[in-house]
Design a protein around this motif. Structure first.
Motif, mmCIF file in Angstrom:
data_model
loop_
_atom_site.group_PDB
_atom_site.id
_atom_site.type_symbol
_atom_site.label_atom_id
_atom_site.label_comp_id
_atom_site.label_asym_id
_atom_site.label_seq_id
_atom_site.Cartn_x
_atom_site.Cartn_y
_atom_site.Cartn_z
ATOM 1 N N SER A 63 -2.338 14.420 4.058
ATOM 2 C CA SER A 63 -2.723 13.066 4.440
ATOM 3 C C SER A 63 -1.734 12.088 3.828
ATOM 4 C CB SER A 63 -4.147 12.741 3.978
ATOM 5 O OG SER A 63 -4.219 12.776 2.561
ATOM 6 N N ALA A 64 -1.789 10.851 4.300
ATOM 7 C CA ALA A 64 -0.948 9.800 3.739
ATOM 8 C C ALA A 64 -1.743 8.510 3.707
ATOM 9 C CB ALA A 64 0.320 9.622 4.572
ATOM 10 N N ASN A 65 -1.531 7.737 2.666
ATOM 11 C CA ASN A 65 -2.259 6.475 2.522
ATOM 12 C C ASN A 65 -1.288 5.422 2.022
ATOM 13 O OD1 ASN A 65 -4.074 4.396 1.934
ATOM 14 N ND2 ASN A 65 -5.683 5.849 1.391
ATOM 15 N N GLY A 66 -1.080 4.395 2.834
ATOM 16 C CA GLY A 66 -0.172 3.318 2.471
ATOM 17 C C GLY A 66 -0.422 2.112 3.359
ATOM 18 N N PRO A 67 0.277 1.021 3.125
ATOM 19 C CA PRO A 67 0.084 -0.180 3.942
ATOM 20 C C PRO A 67 0.258 0.075 5.436
ATOM 21 C CG PRO A 67 1.371 -0.707 2.010
ATOM 22 C CD PRO A 67 1.233 0.778 2.025
ATOM 23 N N ALA A 68 1.247 0.893 5.797
ATOM 24 C CA ALA A 68 1.490 1.147 7.217
ATOM 25 C C ALA A 68 0.319 1.873 7.854
ATOM 26 C CB ALA A 68 2.780 1.952 7.391
ATOM 27 N N THR A 69 -0.243 2.879 7.152
ATOM 28 C CA THR A 69 -1.372 3.627 7.720
ATOM 29 C C THR A 69 -2.622 2.756 7.775
ATOM 30 O OG1 THR A 69 -2.053 4.515 5.562
ATOM 31 C CG2 THR A 69 -0.408 5.761 6.787
ATOM 32 N N ILE A 70 -2.832 1.928 6.758
ATOM 33 C CA ILE A 70 -4.025 1.069 6.734
ATOM 34 C C ILE A 70 -3.957 0.014 7.835
ATOM 35 C CG2 ILE A 70 -5.265 -0.661 5.368
ATOM 36 C CD1 ILE A 70 -4.500 0.937 2.870
ATOM 37 N N VAL A 71 -2.794 -0.612 8.013
ATOM 38 C CA VAL A 71 -2.633 -1.632 9.056
ATOM 39 C C VAL A 71 -2.780 -0.994 10.440
ATOM 40 C CG1 VAL A 71 -0.993 -3.224 10.134
ATOM 41 C CG2 VAL A 71 -1.219 -3.157 7.641
ATOM 42 N N ALA A 72 -2.202 0.211 10.616
ATOM 43 C CA ALA A 72 -2.299 0.888 11.913
ATOM 44 C C ALA A 72 -3.754 1.189 12.260
ATOM 45 C CB ALA A 72 -1.472 2.167 11.895
ATOM 46 N N GLN A 73 -4.546 1.609 11.273
ATOM 47 C CA GLN A 73 -5.949 1.916 11.539
ATOM 48 C C GLN A 73 -6.787 0.648 11.720
ATOM 49 O OE1 GLN A 73 -6.838 4.642 8.269
ATOM 50 N NE2 GLN A 73 -6.773 6.369 9.714
ATOM 51 N N ALA A 74 -6.307 -0.456 11.139
ATOM 52 C CA ALA A 74 -6.989 -1.732 11.407
ATOM 53 C C ALA A 74 -6.778 -2.142 12.857
ATOM 54 C CB ALA A 74 -6.459 -2.816 10.469
ATOM 55 N N LEU A 75 -5.627 -1.757 13.419
ATOM 56 C CA LEU A 75 -5.334 -2.049 14.830
ATOM 57 C C LEU A 75 -6.040 -1.059 15.750
ATOM 58 C CD1 LEU A 75 -1.512 -2.727 14.439
ATOM 59 C CD2 LEU A 75 -3.239 -4.440 15.067
ATOM 60 N N GLY A 92 2.542 -0.672 19.810
ATOM 61 C CA GLY A 92 1.829 -1.354 20.888
ATOM 62 C C GLY A 92 1.287 -2.718 20.508
ATOM 63 N N ALA A 93 1.455 -3.123 19.262
ATOM 64 C CA ALA A 93 0.922 -4.408 18.801
ATOM 65 C C ALA A 93 2.036 -5.458 18.736
ATOM 66 C CB ALA A 93 0.289 -4.248 17.417
ATOM 67 N N THR A 94 1.658 -6.691 18.895
ATOM 68 C CA THR A 94 2.614 -7.795 18.765
ATOM 69 C C THR A 94 2.764 -8.147 17.293
ATOM 70 O OG1 THR A 94 0.908 -9.500 18.917
ATOM 71 C CG2 THR A 94 1.863 -8.704 20.992
ATOM 72 N N ASN A 95 3.777 -8.919 16.990
ATOM 73 C CA ASN A 95 3.975 -9.355 15.602
ATOM 74 C C ASN A 95 2.778 -10.153 15.094
ATOM 75 O OD1 ASN A 95 6.501 -8.159 15.486
ATOM 76 N ND2 ASN A 95 7.576 -10.022 16.126
ATOM 77 N N ALA A 96 2.221 -10.975 15.965
ATOM 78 C CA ALA A 96 1.066 -11.784 15.567
ATOM 79 C C ALA A 96 -0.134 -10.891 15.267
ATOM 80 C CB ALA A 96 0.734 -12.788 16.660
ATOM 81 N N GLU A 97 -0.348 -9.867 16.092
ATOM 82 C CA GLU A 97 -1.466 -8.948 15.865
ATOM 83 C C GLU A 97 -1.296 -8.176 14.557
ATOM 84 O OE1 GLU A 97 -2.808 -7.873 20.449
ATOM 85 O OE2 GLU A 97 -1.150 -6.768 19.514
ATOM 86 N N ILE A 98 -0.047 -7.827 14.247
ATOM 87 C CA ILE A 98 0.208 -7.106 12.996
ATOM 88 C C ILE A 98 -0.088 -8.008 11.796
ATOM 89 C CG2 ILE A 98 2.033 -6.114 11.550
ATOM 90 C CD1 ILE A 98 3.228 -4.957 14.141
ATOM 91 N N GLN A 102 -2.137 -10.486 11.714
ATOM 92 C CA GLN A 102 -3.595 -10.662 11.671
ATOM 93 C C GLN A 102 -4.264 -9.433 11.039
ATOM 94 O OE1 GLN A 102 -5.310 -11.578 15.462
ATOM 95 N NE2 GLN A 102 -7.406 -11.679 14.680
ATOM 96 N N ALA A 103 -3.756 -8.238 11.374
ATOM 97 C CA ALA A 103 -4.315 -7.009 10.804
ATOM 98 C C ALA A 103 -4.068 -6.950 9.305
ATOM 99 C CB ALA A 103 -3.705 -5.788 11.500
ATOM 100 N N VAL A 104 -2.891 -7.389 8.870
ATOM 101 C CA VAL A 104 -2.574 -7.411 7.436
ATOM 102 C C VAL A 104 -3.546 -8.333 6.707
ATOM 103 C CG1 VAL A 104 -0.877 -8.111 5.709
ATOM 104 C CG2 VAL A 104 -0.157 -6.798 7.722
ATOM 105 N N ARG A 105 -3.790 -9.516 7.294
ATOM 106 C CA ARG A 105 -4.710 -10.455 6.649
ATOM 107 C C ARG A 105 -6.128 -9.881 6.603
ATOM 108 N NH1 ARG A 105 -1.962 -14.218 10.325
ATOM 109 N NH2 ARG A 105 -0.264 -15.237 9.181
ATOM 110 N N ALA A 106 -6.479 -9.103 7.597
ATOM 111 C CA ALA A 106 -7.833 -8.540 7.664
ATOM 112 C C ALA A 106 -8.082 -7.521 6.561
ATOM 113 C CB ALA A 106 -8.059 -7.897 9.033
ATOM 114 N N VAL A 107 -7.038 -6.802 6.159
ATOM 115 C CA VAL A 107 -7.216 -5.758 5.137
ATOM 116 C C VAL A 107 -6.755 -6.229 3.754
ATOM 117 C CG1 VAL A 107 -6.947 -3.911 6.836
ATOM 118 C CG2 VAL A 107 -4.934 -4.745 5.588
#
Length: 824
Positions: A117-129, A145-151, A153-158
């Motif tokens: 398994s792997a756990n990092g910002p990229a995996t957490i943001v991807a799963q938020a999307l 598949g996500a836009t810069n704005a969506e990314i 927003q996902a970062v802020r969410a987590v």
């Protein structure tokens, strides 16, 4: 004792007669032994875990090991793990997240890398999307598949999730959705037989994949660190040993001034190294960074022996004696001195055997054995080889290039060296007192020298030394990144790596009073732990997890309240049920960080005063652990390193005291037996004690602490430096016996043997000083201090010894110290 001295001298004479009468036999025996020891070199192993060897057996380390084994943290698993450290102007942009996920995908595609398994910002943001994105490939597709704005927003969410904030750098901005660094943890599913070498192979392969994708991503972990430690050993030897050989060669050319004698001396040095490394292989002692200094030390002592034997032989041949008679005289005179030097050097080096730290103890063992080998090779083999070579020279008409001794009474060097004899004759008692006062002052000042222990002592600095770029292949060292990574983690993840200590507590934590027993000491902690607003401790434990979850869950809060008879928020009955509810709740993973599954072990993490020293925190932690009702141990890297620091200091002082005591007692007994003059033993020790006092004072003045390597320098200085005093005394006794004139005997000694001492000092100090070129600070400091130690020892023998000898001669003439004082 009167009979024992002549018997020892007779036995020594018989041994010397065997050497000079049967040189071919001696040579063959030594060559056969060299072949045997050469076989042992193939069995040498290296120890890449530089700091782990220092922590073996420490109570604090055992407690930390128990914590690592029994408690579950947010990123710890039963398997091995690798960290991917990502740095950039912004690691949370779409492009950087994709780079990290691409690396993870390539790792996942390699079965031999065993990624579970792997756990990092990229995996957490991807799963938020996309919550269904479980694999690196799916997570990469989610980011693509996500836009810069969506990314953003996902970062802020987590952003507020502990799992996310713990793995982004301190400069993370929720508003900008940016950070300059992150870490991603790869967990490996490994079989039981998976070892450190396998982990190193896995992590280096991951590092290569990361480097191919982005220069800003690097692998970090135990395997990477171990590989770097192992490479340091080879690279340090590759840099230091050629320099040592070149310096030795240059000064031996000056000292010997004859290519055949030079070749003999170098061959004897090579034999010494082969024998010592062969012993290392046969004994099973691993070669580590500590032992890099051993061959340099042996070369230093070997050079000293070699110069003395060749120089003394030449002193006889230039007077017209035949080679056989010249060698018989030279070796008869030097053998006793060689034996005394060997025994005292073994005392100096071997004093480190009493250390509680394995690497220092191993260094004492190997260096002591190596010194014995050095004596055998230079005391027995070299004289035999020199005689046989000279016979061949005469048979085939090979000319001698220069067979004069280094210095004589008529030479400029001889006259300079003998000045101290003239000066010391005038007021020897005054000079001795001045030297004692000055030496005592330097020693007292040096007693305040710092002591330190740190991983980075064994690693190349982040900024490599200026000379490294000029080192040609194949001697050039590889690239080292561990120090840079460690510094990056400390600098950019500081908020998540606050200095703290841990108390590991063992007891039955289902008893009603158990949690109260954990909590009650926190109200009155030692000063460095009293960081709470009211002077209480700032603790994180199973108690704080219970209280935190009680604030989130009303049903659990009611359960806690019903079982809190004292009303202080700490339950004191039905703890087994409370634990069952807590471990089954969303707070269960956090609870597992502080209480073991069998409820018999707990850890408490305490914040500490940032201004408190390591020693203060460690002492307060040990004191605080005594306040707990159950068995408790303070641990954590800060506490462990402080424990090692204390042992290092104790080892240095105990080793010094033992070396001085054994050396002094041995020399007093030796001179009492051999010459009937026990006070000469004190005269021998006097200059080296002054030299060591100056050395430790210099250490403090230069800000050089006692560390894992330099802690050995004090006793080793006794072992190396005593040779200068012993050789001076041995020659003085011979000259004094013939002339019964102290000034004449000292003048001849300092101009003759003093020349050999000068050559030995130059080669030894520059040879050992070459360790300063090693790519790790710990070896560099040791090399510089070793060079200073040799220089101080030489100066002590030439400057401090003459007044002590004059003072001894006057006491000897009077018959006793009391008789001498009565005439004052």
């Amino acid at each position: 004792m009167t009979d024992l001295g002549p018997r020892i001298e007779a036995a020594t004479a018989r041994l010397n007669e065997t050497i000079v009468s049967k040189p071919k036999t001696v040579i063959v025996v030594f060559l056969l032994l060299t072949a045997v020891f050469a076989g042992g070199m193939t069995a040498i192993t290296t120890d890449a875990e530089a700091t782990d060897a220092f922590t073996d057996g420490l109570e604090e380390q055992e407690a930390l090991d128990a914590i690592d084994e029994e408690f579950e943290g947010p990123f710890t698993t039963d398997q091995e793990s690798t960290q991917l450290i990502h740095t950039s102007s912004d690691v949370l942009t779409r492009g950087e997240l994709l780079a990290m996920l691409t690396v993870l995908e390539r790792v996942d595609d390699r079965p031999d890398l065993r990624m579970e398994s792997a756990n990092g910002p990229a995996t957490i943001v991807a799963q938020a999307l996309d919550e269904n994105a479980r694999t690196p490939a799916q997570q990469r597709q989610a980011i693509e598949g996500a836009t810069n704005a969506e990314i953003r927003q996902a970062v802020r969410a987590v952003a507020d999730e502990p799992a996310f904030s713990a793995i982004v750098s301190d400069d993370f901005s929720e508003t900008e959705a940016s950070a300059s660094a992150s870490m991603t943890v790869i967990s490996h599913d490994v079989p039981q037989e998976f070892d450190d070498d396998d982990l190193t192979d896995v992590q280096t392969a991951i590092d290569s994949l990361a480097d191919e994708e982005s220069a800003d991503i690097r692998a970090f972990g135990t395997g990477v660190v171990n590989e770097e430690f192992e490479n340091i050993i080879g690279d340090s030897l590759a840099i230091v040993m050629p320099v040592v050989v070149v310096l030795l060669l240059a000064f031996l050319v000056v000292a010997y001034r004859d290519p055949i004698d030079l070749a003999l001396g170098l061959f004897a040095l090579l034999m010494t190294i082969v024998w010592t490394f062969g012993f290392l292989g046969f004994s099973g002692i691993p070669f580590d960074q500590q032992l890099i200094a051993v061959p340099v030390l042996l070369l230093a002592v070997g050079v000293d022996f070699g110069i003395h034997i060749i120089n003394r032989y030449r002193e006889e041949t230039v007077q017209g004696f035949a080679p056989l008679e010249a060698m018989r005289t030279a070796n008869n005179q030097l053998m006793i001195a060689f034996i005394i030097v060997t025994v005292t050097t073994v005392f100096g080096f071997g004093a480190n055997i009493i250390s509680d730290l394995g690497p220092i103890r191993n260094m004492g063992i190997v260096s002591s054995v190596g010194i014995i080998f050095t004596f055998l090779i230079f005391g027995l083999f070299l004289p035999a080889a020199k005689l046989e070579v000279d016979r061949l020279r005469n048979r085939y008409g090979v000319p001698e290039f220069n067979s004069t001794p280094i210095a004589s009474e008529e030479s400029s060097l001889g006259r300079v060296l003998s000045i101290s004899a003239t000066v010391g004759q005038r007021a020897p008692a005054v000079f001795v007192v001045i030297l004692l006062v000055v030496g005592g002052g330097m020693g007292a000042y040096g007693a305040g020298v710092d002591t330190s222990f740190d991983d980075e002592d064994f690693l190349p600095p982040e900024e490599e030394a200026w000379y490294v770029e000029y080192i040609p292949e194949p001697f050039a060292p590889g690239d080292y990144t561990v120090t840079e990574t460690i510094n990056l983690l400390e600098d950019r993840f500081e908020a998540n790596q606050d200095e703290s200590i841990t108390i590991y507590v063992e007891g039955p934590f289902e008893q009603d009073h158990a949690l109260e027993a954990l909590e009650s000491p926190n109200s009155d902690p030692p000063e460095s732990l009293a960081v709470g607003p009211g002077g209480e401790a700032d603790a994180q434990s199973i108690v704080t997890v219970i209280q935190s979850y009680a604030q989130e869950d009303e049903e659990f809060a009611a359960l806690v309240e019903r079982n809190d008879r004292s009303g202080n928020g700490v339950p004191d009955r039905n703890l087994d049920r409370i634990y069952d509810e807590l471990f089954a709740s969303p707070a269960g993973p956090q609870a597992q960080q502080y209480l073991t599954e069998d409820r018999r072990g707990a850890q408490i993490e305490y914040s500490i005063d940032a201004e408190a020293s390591q020693a203060e925190v460690a002492a307060d932690g040990a004191e605080f652990a005594e306040e707990f009702r159950y068995d408790a141990t303070a641990t954590g890297m800060l506490v462990i390193f402080d424990a090692i620091t204390g042992i290092i200091f104790d080892s240095a002082i105990q080793g010094l005291i033992l070396a001085v005591a054994l050396t002094a007692v041995f020399l007093v007994i030796a001179y009492a037996i051999l010459e009937g003059k026990p006070l000469l033993g004190i005269v021998n020790v006097f200059p080296i004690v002054i030299a060591v006092a100056f050395l430790i004072g210099t250490m403090r003045a230069l800000g050089m602490p006692l560390n894992a390597m330099t802690a050995t320098i004090l006793s080793i200085s006794i072992g190396i430096g005593i040779a200068y005093s012993v050789h001076t005394t041995a020659r003085f006794i011979d000259e004094y016996t013939d002339s019964d004139d102290t000034l004449d005997a000292l003048t001849t000694t300092l101009s003759g043997t003093g020349g050999a001492l000068t050559g030995s000092m130059l080669t030894t100090s520059l040879g050992t000083g070459a360790l300063a070129l090693a790519i790790t600070p710990v070896l560099g400091d040791f090399g510089l201090l070793m060079a200073m130690s040799v220089f101080y020892s030489f100066v002590g023998a030439v400057v401090a010894m003459p007044p002590a000898v004059f003072l001894w001669a006057r006491i000897d003439d009077a018959g006793s110290i009391r008789a001498w004082l009565s005439t004052r």
